[in-house]
Design an enzyme around this catalytic site. Structure first.
Site, PDB file in Angstrom:
ATOM      1  N   CYS A 113       0.820  -1.224   0.000  1.00  0.00           N
ATOM      2  CA  CYS A 113       0.000   0.000   0.000  1.00  0.00           C
ATOM      3  C   CYS A 113       0.849   1.266   0.000  1.00  0.00           C
ATOM      4  CB  CYS A 113      -0.968  -0.006   1.170  1.00  0.00           C
ATOM      5  SG  CYS A 113      -2.146  -1.363   1.072  1.00  0.00           S
ATOM      6  N   HIS A 250      -3.299   7.443   2.497  1.00  0.00           N
ATOM      7  CA  HIS A 250      -3.694   6.130   1.979  1.00  0.00           C
ATOM      8  C   HIS A 250      -5.125   5.850   2.451  1.00  0.00           C
ATOM      9  CE1 HIS A 250      -3.874   2.036   0.892  1.00  0.00           C
ATOM     10  NE2 HIS A 250      -3.702   1.549   2.105  1.00  0.00           N
ATOM     11  N   ASN A 280     -10.033   0.048  -0.229  1.00  0.00           N
ATOM     12  CA  ASN A 280      -8.571   0.112  -0.193  1.00  0.00           C
ATOM     13  C   ASN A 280      -8.033  -0.452  -1.509  1.00  0.00           C
ATOM     14  OD1 ASN A 280      -5.839  -0.214   0.229  1.00  0.00           O
ATOM     15  ND2 ASN A 280      -6.040  -1.137   2.268  1.00  0.00           N
TER      16      ASN A 280
HETATM   17  C1  LIG Z   1     -10.366  -4.914   9.707  1.00  0.00           C
HETATM   18  C2  LIG Z   1     -11.010  -3.915  10.637  1.00  0.00           C
HETATM   19  C3  LIG Z   1     -11.998  -3.060   9.868  1.00  0.00           C
HETATM   20  C4  LIG Z   1     -11.775  -4.647  11.717  1.00  0.00           C
HETATM   21  O1  LIG Z   1     -12.357  -3.699  12.591  1.00  0.00           O
HETATM   22  P1  LIG Z   1     -12.203  -3.890  14.164  1.00  0.00           P
HETATM   23  O2  LIG Z   1     -13.030  -2.851  14.792  1.00  0.00           O
HETATM   24  O3  LIG Z   1     -10.731  -3.925  14.445  1.00  0.00           O
HETATM   25  O4  LIG Z   1     -12.871  -5.285  14.354  1.00  0.00           O
HETATM   26  P2  LIG Z   1     -12.228  -6.581  14.997  1.00  0.00           P
HETATM   27  O5  LIG Z   1     -11.130  -7.106  14.151  1.00  0.00           O
HETATM   28  O6  LIG Z   1     -11.943  -6.247  16.427  1.00  0.00           O
HETATM   29  O7  LIG Z   1     -13.474  -7.547  14.880  1.00  0.00           O
HETATM   30  C5  LIG Z   1     -14.671  -7.303  15.567  1.00  0.00           C
HETATM   31  C6  LIG Z   1     -15.638  -8.420  15.204  1.00  0.00           C
HETATM   32  O8  LIG Z   1     -16.135  -8.176  13.870  1.00  0.00           O
HETATM   33  C7  LIG Z   1     -16.016  -9.385  13.130  1.00  0.00           C
HETATM   34  N1  LIG Z   1     -15.869  -9.072  11.720  1.00  0.00           N
HETATM   35  C8  LIG Z   1     -14.729  -8.999  10.980  1.00  0.00           C
HETATM   36  N2  LIG Z   1     -15.041  -8.686   9.710  1.00  0.00           N
HETATM   37  C9  LIG Z   1     -16.374  -8.547   9.647  1.00  0.00           C
HETATM   38  C10 LIG Z   1     -17.272  -8.231   8.607  1.00  0.00           C
HETATM   39  N3  LIG Z   1     -16.872  -7.968   7.354  1.00  0.00           N
HETATM   40  N4  LIG Z   1     -18.586  -8.160   8.910  1.00  0.00           N
HETATM   41  C11 LIG Z   1     -19.045  -8.401  10.143  1.00  0.00           C
HETATM   42  N5  LIG Z   1     -18.235  -8.723  11.175  1.00  0.00           N
HETATM   43  C12 LIG Z   1     -16.915  -8.791  10.923  1.00  0.00           C
HETATM   44  C13 LIG Z   1     -14.828 -10.075  13.704  1.00  0.00           C
HETATM   45  O9  LIG Z   1     -14.895 -11.458  13.401  1.00  0.00           O
HETATM   46  C14 LIG Z   1     -14.996  -9.805  15.179  1.00  0.00           C
HETATM   47  O10 LIG Z   1     -15.923 -10.694  15.702  1.00  0.00           O
HETATM   48  P3  LIG Z   1     -15.656 -11.366  17.150  1.00  0.00           P
HETATM   49  O11 LIG Z   1     -15.618 -10.201  18.113  1.00  0.00           O
HETATM   50  O12 LIG Z   1     -16.840 -12.246  17.292  1.00  0.00           O
HETATM   51  O13 LIG Z   1     -14.356 -12.078  17.030  1.00  0.00           O
HETATM   52  C15 LIG Z   1      -9.963  -3.022  11.329  1.00  0.00           C
HETATM   53  O14 LIG Z   1      -9.214  -3.764  12.233  1.00  0.00           O
HETATM   54  C16 LIG Z   1      -9.046  -2.398  10.329  1.00  0.00           C
HETATM   55  O15 LIG Z   1      -9.454  -1.621   9.507  1.00  0.00           O
HETATM   56  N6  LIG Z   1      -7.740  -2.683  10.435  1.00  0.00           N
HETATM   57  C17 LIG Z   1      -6.766  -2.133   9.575  1.00  0.00           C
HETATM   58  C18 LIG Z   1      -6.852  -2.844   8.301  1.00  0.00           C
HETATM   59  C19 LIG Z   1      -6.198  -2.110   7.208  1.00  0.00           C
HETATM   60  O16 LIG Z   1      -6.434  -0.953   7.024  1.00  0.00           O
HETATM   61  N7  LIG Z   1      -5.374  -2.811   6.460  1.00  0.00           N
HETATM   62  C20 LIG Z   1      -4.745  -2.344   5.318  1.00  0.00           C
HETATM   63  C21 LIG Z   1      -3.596  -1.544   5.692  1.00  0.00           C
HETATM   64  S1  LIG Z   1      -2.800  -1.137   4.214  1.00  0.00           S
END
Ligand SMILES: CC(C)(COP(=O)(O)OP(=O)(O)OC[C@H]1O[C@@H](n2cnc3c(N)ncnc32)[C@H](O)[C@@H]1OP(=O)(O)O)[C@@H](O)C(=O)NCCC(=O)NCCS
Length: 323
Positions: A113, A250, A280
């Site tokens: 990214c 980004h 993204n």
């Molecule tokens: C991926 C992301 C959106 C998840 O959001 P979060 O608030 O951190 O959520 P968590 O990972 O704590 O997950 C919370 C719950 O939602 C669930 N979940 C994950 N994806 C889901 C989806 N698409 N729909 C519904 N629920 C989902 C998880 O399984 C978890 O359930 P659990 O509590 O029963 O285990 C967030 O962590 C994020 O954006 N991270 C950075 C990712 C990124 O930008 N990457 C690229 C960098 S270049």
């Protein structure tokens, strides 16, 4: 002093738009969850005939048109991508051929990214080193091809697309009043490999593999890393957040963008956000966001623009440009 000045921008997106609700029958998720946690509302997904090379070519042609230039005017193509058409040759060389360009040179860069930020700094150094006068810098991706479409924690986050800039050598005075690339800071740290990677490759599995991510871990590191390189860039240029006209981060997650801007003291109205429209798009996200803000008249000649990205590796970086 030689400066690399932006002469044109361009973008290309696949025809098909996939809305959050379109995932609801595929994996256990909802429009509400995706929008609330990420800010994403839709993304573009490439059809079979749309590839990293074809999207990159279209973005490059749009950038050349906006610069009033043709492929004959370009000496170098730097393509940032993690989803090349083939393992080799470089997709940049394929784009060079598609543009009918049989002079100069072209290569791919791989910093996930952060690829576009790495590519802009690389192009700037080739220009300053006298190896090129006009460079096409492209970010083009088809992440839809490396997603595990049964994994709800990743498949909803990414999209396909391409963006491009033309950079041209110009004479500057050496102050930050100059137009062009003014300051930059790049970082990487492979200790974070397992938090965001693709589980295949030519030298390990012999397959392309799928994207794997510990989203919470990435989130935890993102804001600190982003603000570190931005502060390094500010101190190189001798400016503060108040001097910026536009912040083009980004586009991975609206919450990461908001938290970074807040920590740096960058006003909300100066932040360009397109994650809602594109998801993204990895190395394409910054040039796509730039193209949107240039096309709608927000970014204008003379504006001070900060680009930033963070991604797999981890890699991260920032570039300050006077438009
Ligand atoms: C991926 C992301 C959106 C998840 O959001 P979060 O608030 O951190 O959520 P968590 O990972 O704590 O997950 C919370 C719950 O939602 C669930 N979940 C994950 N994806 C889901 C989806 N698409 N729909 C519904 N629920 C989902 C998880 O399984 C978890 O359930 P659990 O509590 O029963 O285990 C967030 O962590 C994020 O954006 N991270 C950075 C990712 C990124 O930008 N990457 C690229 C960098 S270049």
């Amino acid at each position: 002093m030689i400066r690399s000045v932006v002469r044109g921008t361009g973008a290309a997106l696949p025809r098909r738009i996939m809305k959050n609700a379109d995932f609801e029958g595929m994996v256990e998720t909802s429009d509400e969850w995706i929008a609330q946690r990420t800010g994403i509302r839709q993304r573009h997904i490439a059809a079979d005939d749309e590839t990293t090379a074809s999207l990159g070519e279209a973005a490059a042609r749009a950038a050349l048109d906006s610069a009033g230039l043709t492929p004959a005017d370009i000496d170098l193509i730097v393509l940032a991508t993690s989803t090349p058409n083939n393992t080799f040759p470089a997709t940049a060389v394929e784009i060079q051929n598609r543009l009918g360009m049989h002079h100069g040179f072209a290569f791919d860069m791989q910093a996930v990214c952060s690829g576009f930020v790495y590519a802009v700094t690389t192009a700037d150094l080739y220009i300053k080193g006298g190896l090129a006068k006009r460079v096409l810098v492209i970010g083009s991706e088809t992440f839809s091809r490396i997603l595990d479409w049964s994994d709800r924690s990743t498949c909803v986050l990414f999209g396909d697309g391409a963006g491009a800039l033309v950079l041209e050598a110009d004479e500057g005075t050496g102050t930050i009043a100059d137009r062009g690339v003014l300051a930059m800071s790049l970082r990487s740290d492979g200790a974070h490999k397992d938090k965001l990677f693709v589980d295949g490759g030519p030298s390990t599995t012999g397959t392309v593999g799928h994207l794997r991510m510990e989203g919470r871990e990435v989130f935890k590191h993102a804001v600190g890393m982003i603000t570190d390189v931005i502060e390094a860039t500010f101190s190189q240029a001798g400016i503060t957040a108040a001097d910026l006209d536009w912040f083009v981060p980004h586009q991975a997650n609206k919450r990461i963008i908001d938290a970074s801007a807040k920590k740096l003291g960058i006003a909300e109205q100066k932040v360009v956000v397109t994650v809602d429209l594109h998801g993204n798009t990895s190395a394409a996200s910054v040039p796509l966001a730039l193209s949107v803000a240039v096309a709608d008249g927000r970014i204008k000649k003379g504006d001070l623009v900060l680009l930033e990205a963070m991604g797999g590796g981890f890699t991260w970086g920032a570039v300050l440009v006077r438009w």
